[in-house]
Design an enzyme around this catalytic site. Sequence first.
Site, short mmCIF file in Angstrom:
data_model
loop_
_atom_site.label_atom_id
_atom_site.label_comp_id
_atom_site.label_asym_id
_atom_site.label_seq_id
_atom_site.Cartn_x
_atom_site.Cartn_y
_atom_site.Cartn_z
CD GLU A 1 -2.78 -1.30 2.41
OE1 GLU A 1 -2.66 -0.46 3.31
OE2 GLU A 1 -3.60 -2.24 2.47
CD GLU B 1 -4.98 -7.65 1.84
OE1 GLU B 1 -5.84 -6.87 2.29
OE2 GLU B 1 -3.76 -7.45 1.96
CG HIS C 1 -10.07 -5.32 0.41
ND1 HIS C 1 -10.40 -6.40 1.21
CD2 HIS C 1 -8.77 -5.05 0.69
CE1 HIS C 1 -9.36 -6.76 1.93
NE2 HIS C 1 -8.34 -5.97 1.63
CG ASN D 1 -0.74 -6.99 -1.23
OD1 ASN D 1 -1.32 -7.67 -2.10
ND2 ASN D 1 -1.25 -6.79 -0.03
CG ASP E 1 -13.11 -8.32 1.66
OD1 ASP E 1 -12.87 -7.48 0.77
OD2 ASP E 1 -12.75 -8.16 2.84
#
Length: 477
Positions: free
Chosen positions: A179, A285, A256, A219, A287
């Site tokens: 990030e 990750e 995400h 990432n 979702d």
Amino acid sequence: MEGSEQVNEISVRVRRRTPGRGRLLAGVLTVATVIASLAVTTLARAEPSGPPGTTLKAAAERSGRYFGAAMGRDRLSDTGFLAIANREFDMMTAVNEMKPDATQPNRGQFDFRAGDAIYNWAVQRGMRVRGHTLAWHAQQPRFWATLSGGALRTAMIDHINGVMTHYRGKLAAWDVVNEAFAENGSRRSSNLQSTGNDWIEVAFRTARNADPSVKLCYNDYNIENWTYAKTQGVYNMIRDFKARGVPIDCVGLQTHFTGGSSLPGNFQTTLSSFAALGVDVALTEADVTNASASQYQGLTQACMNVPRCIGITTWGIRDSDSWRGNENPLLFDRNSNPKAAYTSVLNALNAASTTVPGTTPSSPGPSSSTPPASEPSGPCTATYRMTNSWGGGFQGEVIVTNTGSGTRNGWTVTLTLPGGQTLVNVWNAVNTGTSGTVTFRNAAHNGSLGANASTSFGFVANGSGGTAPGNLGCTSP
Ligand code: G3I
């Protein structure tokens, strides 16, 4: 408090999801993307055959991919969680336990107990583990807050060396930097960024030296929409790194689709464009708000359509595990029941039309995984050591060293496993056979070895590791 900051951060980026960029740039990107997609498409291989998988991992493995989840140490005593994890997943990420504040709570004092507990649980069940993360603006060791400039840079380097030395040869990948970009495509301001714009490449160079065998990933979140400024910022950095030889192997797209954000129609374009730079891509990750079955299907399908999209990880397993549990964003509900989204993902995995180059799919697979008719010969050595063991299984590492004077392209290691030992899982090499005499060929990313250079591959096997493999040999053209 930190939890609510995270929520706000996601909300902000969602509102800015459609950036104010010129149509001209979009047109240029589209042309570039089509070219990139064509380049990648040529790598596509035959559709995997064999019976469909009935679990996420079995379905993913048909095309040489993995299906992963994230877990915290507290889940190690949650039998409901562990049952699903063991049944459905073959890759694990620690939610917080391998982050800088967890692994180096005080200067020079490393603590791997929580990370190791997750690591050991996973590998003892034949899973691999992604390392998350080494350098990040959040969850830093408290003493980093007292440092700046060269002192902080040195602390970052020391941290990477300390953690990677502990996990050397054990992990499938490391999120080396997490990030580091802002929503407008420039670098995020942080104490690490203040040490100089080259901090990211220093982190990657340090990481490569610390563990030459593990894949090194950048990432980030909100880099799924190809025309978004942040995606372009990260893309340009990766392109620059590849052009200048900065070591980087993969890009993790957190995926995400939550907090109001959703699957962009150009997600596959983003994946194939990154892949065309010569890196693997992974959804790290995932979702999705209310576990939309169509969005889960779409994100899985996009990955399956890109040969170098090597796997998908969801950030938790059941909604009760999620950092955003009130959005019910995962594949299993609070009672451990699979949702409609689970079925949509499973079907998309089983219908994969590409396989990952250099892997051994679980069914008859691509020509790239077929060993050559005649083995190459030449100077290299293979050294074995057992890195971990438990009742009924063990983990081994083989270091391959080029002992010749020039660069070697490709290597093959053979060894004989004693009776009772059977391979469960292999990484950083492609194996032929799982018991008795087994051959391991280099993976796509670690075949080229300069003079005196080394790489390593690893495996998990059933049986007692008390007796080391015999007849260890290495050949190289
Ligand atoms: O362990 C303490 C506990 O002792 C204390 O009582 C409690 C009170 O708030 O806090 C607990 O720590 C929390 C920790 O999660 C463990 O649950 C922290 O406050 C909380 O900030 C931390 O949140 C984590 C977050 O990263 C921090 O940035 C989430 O669990 C974790 O899921 C999340 O993961 C990130 C990825 O690393 C990067 N991408 C985004 C993703 C989701 O935010």
